[in-house]
Design a protein around this motif. Structure first.
Motif, PDB file in Angstrom:
ATOM      1  N   THR A  73       0.177  -1.061   0.003  1.00 51.60           N
ATOM      2  CA  THR A  73       0.140   0.171  -0.272  1.00 51.60           C
ATOM      3  C   THR A  73       1.014   1.442  -0.220  1.00 51.60           C
ATOM      4  O   THR A  73       2.448   1.097   0.365  1.00 51.60           O
ATOM      5  CB  THR A  73      -1.000   0.367   1.218  1.00 51.60           C
ATOM      6  OG1 THR A  73      -0.172   0.429   2.088  1.00 51.60           O
ATOM      7  CG2 THR A  73      -1.449  -1.238   1.441  1.00 51.60           C
ATOM      8  N   GLU A  74       0.227   2.575  -0.385  1.00 49.60           N
ATOM      9  CA  GLU A  74       1.052   4.162  -0.231  1.00 49.60           C
ATOM     10  C   GLU A  74       1.404   3.791   0.990  1.00 49.60           C
ATOM     11  O   GLU A  74       2.518   4.341   1.441  1.00 49.60           O
ATOM     12  CB  GLU A  74      -0.135   4.901  -0.403  1.00 49.60           C
ATOM     13  CG  GLU A  74       0.442   5.521  -0.085  1.00 49.60           C
ATOM     14  CD  GLU A  74       1.430   6.273  -1.786  1.00 49.60           C
ATOM     15  OE1 GLU A  74       2.280   7.148  -0.868  1.00 49.60           O
ATOM     16  OE2 GLU A  74       1.891   6.063  -2.904  1.00 49.60           O
ATOM     17  N   ARG A  75       0.758   4.022   2.405  1.00 50.75           N
ATOM     18  CA  ARG A  75       1.103   3.824   3.629  1.00 50.75           C
ATOM     19  C   ARG A  75       2.094   3.299   4.246  1.00 50.75           C
ATOM     20  O   ARG A  75       2.912   3.847   4.571  1.00 50.75           O
ATOM     21  CB  ARG A  75      -0.256   3.362   4.689  1.00 50.75           C
ATOM     22  CG  ARG A  75      -0.983   4.934   4.500  1.00 50.75           C
ATOM     23  CD  ARG A  75      -1.663   4.638   5.612  1.00 50.75           C
ATOM     24  NE  ARG A  75      -2.868   3.127   5.372  1.00 50.75           N
ATOM     25  CZ  ARG A  75      -3.673   3.232   5.729  1.00 50.75           C
ATOM     26  NH1 ARG A  75      -4.580   4.593   6.857  1.00 50.75           N
ATOM     27  NH2 ARG A  75      -5.106   2.636   5.738  1.00 50.75           N
ATOM     28  N   GLU A  76       2.358   1.826   3.169  1.00 50.08           N
ATOM     29  CA  GLU A  76       3.407   0.667   3.530  1.00 50.08           C
ATOM     30  C   GLU A  76       4.486   1.667   3.107  1.00 50.08           C
ATOM     31  O   GLU A  76       5.963   2.019   3.866  1.00 50.08           O
ATOM     32  CB  GLU A  76       3.168  -0.754   3.064  1.00 50.08           C
ATOM     33  CG  GLU A  76       4.549  -1.451   3.196  1.00 50.08           C
ATOM     34  CD  GLU A  76       3.746  -2.493   2.972  1.00 50.08           C
ATOM     35  OE1 GLU A  76       5.343  -3.227   2.477  1.00 50.08           O
ATOM     36  OE2 GLU A  76       3.465  -3.286   1.819  1.00 50.08           O
TER      37      GLU A  76
ATOM     38  N   ALA B 193      -8.310  -7.353   9.197  1.00 54.38           N
ATOM     39  CA  ALA B 193      -9.146  -6.590   8.284  1.00 54.38           C
ATOM     40  C   ALA B 193      -7.970  -5.073   8.800  1.00 54.38           C
ATOM     41  O   ALA B 193      -7.917  -4.174   7.996  1.00 54.38           O
ATOM     42  CB  ALA B 193     -10.737  -6.022   8.322  1.00 54.38           C
ATOM     43  N   ALA B 194      -7.722  -5.304   9.401  1.00 51.83           N
ATOM     44  CA  ALA B 194      -6.935  -4.196   9.504  1.00 51.83           C
ATOM     45  C   ALA B 194      -6.072  -3.640   8.251  1.00 51.83           C
ATOM     46  O   ALA B 194      -4.991  -4.503   7.964  1.00 51.83           O
ATOM     47  CB  ALA B 194      -6.305  -4.591  11.118  1.00 51.83           C
ATOM     48  N   SER B 195      -6.007  -2.189   7.211  1.00 55.19           N
ATOM     49  CA  SER B 195      -5.145  -2.393   6.703  1.00 55.19           C
ATOM     50  C   SER B 195      -3.830  -1.798   6.726  1.00 55.19           C
ATOM     51  O   SER B 195      -2.602  -1.974   5.861  1.00 55.19           O
ATOM     52  CB  SER B 195      -6.206  -1.295   5.600  1.00 55.19           C
ATOM     53  OG  SER B 195      -6.021  -0.263   6.236  1.00 55.19           O
ATOM     54  N   PHE B 196      -3.603  -1.049   7.599  1.00 53.25           N
ATOM     55  CA  PHE B 196      -2.277  -0.826   8.406  1.00 53.25           C
ATOM     56  C   PHE B 196      -2.110  -1.002   9.504  1.00 53.25           C
ATOM     57  O   PHE B 196      -2.572   0.627   9.842  1.00 53.25           O
ATOM     58  CB  PHE B 196      -2.037   0.520   7.122  1.00 53.25           C
ATOM     59  CG  PHE B 196      -0.818   0.872   7.431  1.00 53.25           C
ATOM     60  CD1 PHE B 196       0.331   0.617   6.460  1.00 53.25           C
ATOM     61  CD2 PHE B 196      -0.476   2.036   8.042  1.00 53.25           C
ATOM     62  CE1 PHE B 196       2.063   1.130   6.858  1.00 53.25           C
ATOM     63  CE2 PHE B 196       0.837   2.216   8.981  1.00 53.25           C
ATOM     64  CZ  PHE B 196       1.686   2.127   7.837  1.00 53.25           C
TER      65      PHE B 196
ATOM     66  N   PRO C 165       2.077   6.314   9.037  1.00 51.54           N
ATOM     67  CA  PRO C 165       3.196   6.244   9.277  1.00 51.54           C
ATOM     68  C   PRO C 165       3.126   6.979   9.371  1.00 51.54           C
ATOM     69  O   PRO C 165       3.260   8.243  10.057  1.00 51.54           O
ATOM     70  CB  PRO C 165       3.551   6.379   7.007  1.00 51.54           C
ATOM     71  CG  PRO C 165       2.507   5.897   6.859  1.00 51.54           C
ATOM     72  CD  PRO C 165       1.165   6.434   7.887  1.00 51.54           C
ATOM     73  N   ILE C 166       4.730   6.444  10.566  1.00 48.93           N
ATOM     74  CA  ILE C 166       5.126   7.525  11.648  1.00 48.93           C
ATOM     75  C   ILE C 166       6.619   8.156  10.797  1.00 48.93           C
ATOM     76  O   ILE C 166       7.122   6.669  10.316  1.00 48.93           O
ATOM     77  CB  ILE C 166       5.775   6.368  12.625  1.00 48.93           C
ATOM     78  CG1 ILE C 166       3.934   5.957  13.316  1.00 48.93           C
ATOM     79  CG2 ILE C 166       6.025   7.694  13.902  1.00 48.93           C
ATOM     80  CD1 ILE C 166       4.733   5.055  14.648  1.00 48.93           C
ATOM     81  N   ALA C 167       6.694   9.633  11.095  1.00 48.11           N
ATOM     82  CA  ALA C 167       8.539  10.237  10.303  1.00 48.11           C
ATOM     83  C   ALA C 167       9.294   9.714  11.200  1.00 48.11           C
ATOM     84  O   ALA C 167       8.946   9.185  12.816  1.00 48.11           O
ATOM     85  CB  ALA C 167       8.212  11.672  10.490  1.00 48.11           C
TER      86      ALA C 167
END
Length: 143
Positions: A46-49, A99-102, A120-122
């Motif tokens: 995913t984009e967040r990953e 079901a958690a996507s990220f 995401p965490i900086a």
């Protein structure tokens, strides 16, 4: 000799309890006291990953004894120092629903969850959290 026996019993009990913990739902127990874990739970690429992965410089992870582990929805995860671990076992141990996507979870060397996020965490924030930990401060002092 009277002190030797209780000490020996305590050592055997600690060993047995440690092995029981590894067998009772703590699939990453073998990394406790060795590495800090950054668990990235996903349902595919995913984009967040990608943002989370790209935000973290390898050097910063190495300096802090951190291991980034991508945990997909299904299948197994090859974890250095542990081997193949079913994704479902890791998800269950850290309370991440299928079901958690990220979800990102920072696990300290003591095995405790230090931070959890659905975004995401900086690097600055993540490394700041780690650098504020007492064990990390001790490491940087060279003790």
């Amino acid at each position: 000799m009277g002190r030797w026996i209780p000490w020996r019993i305590a050592m055997v009990a600690a060993t047995v309890l440690g092995m029981a913990g590894a067998a009772s739902g703590e699939p990453l127990e073998g990394l406790r006291w060795q590495k800090r874990l950054l668990l990235v739970f996903t349902q595919g690429d995913t984009e967040r990953e990608r943002r989370q992965r790209d935000a973290l410089p390898d050097e910063g992870l190495r300096e802090r004894d951190m291991l980034l582990i991508r945990v997909p929805q299904d299948g197994e995860v090859s974890v250095p120092g542990v081997g193949a671990v079913p994704s479902a076992d890791i998800r269950s141990a850290y309370g991440v629903a299928d079901a958690a996507s990220f979800t990102v979870i920072l696990v300290g060397k003591d095995g405790g969850i230090k931070r959890r996020s659905s975004e995401p965490i900086a690097a600055r924030d993540l490394f700041g959290t780690v650098d504020a930990m007492p064990m990390r401060r001790q490491e940087t002092r060279g003790n």
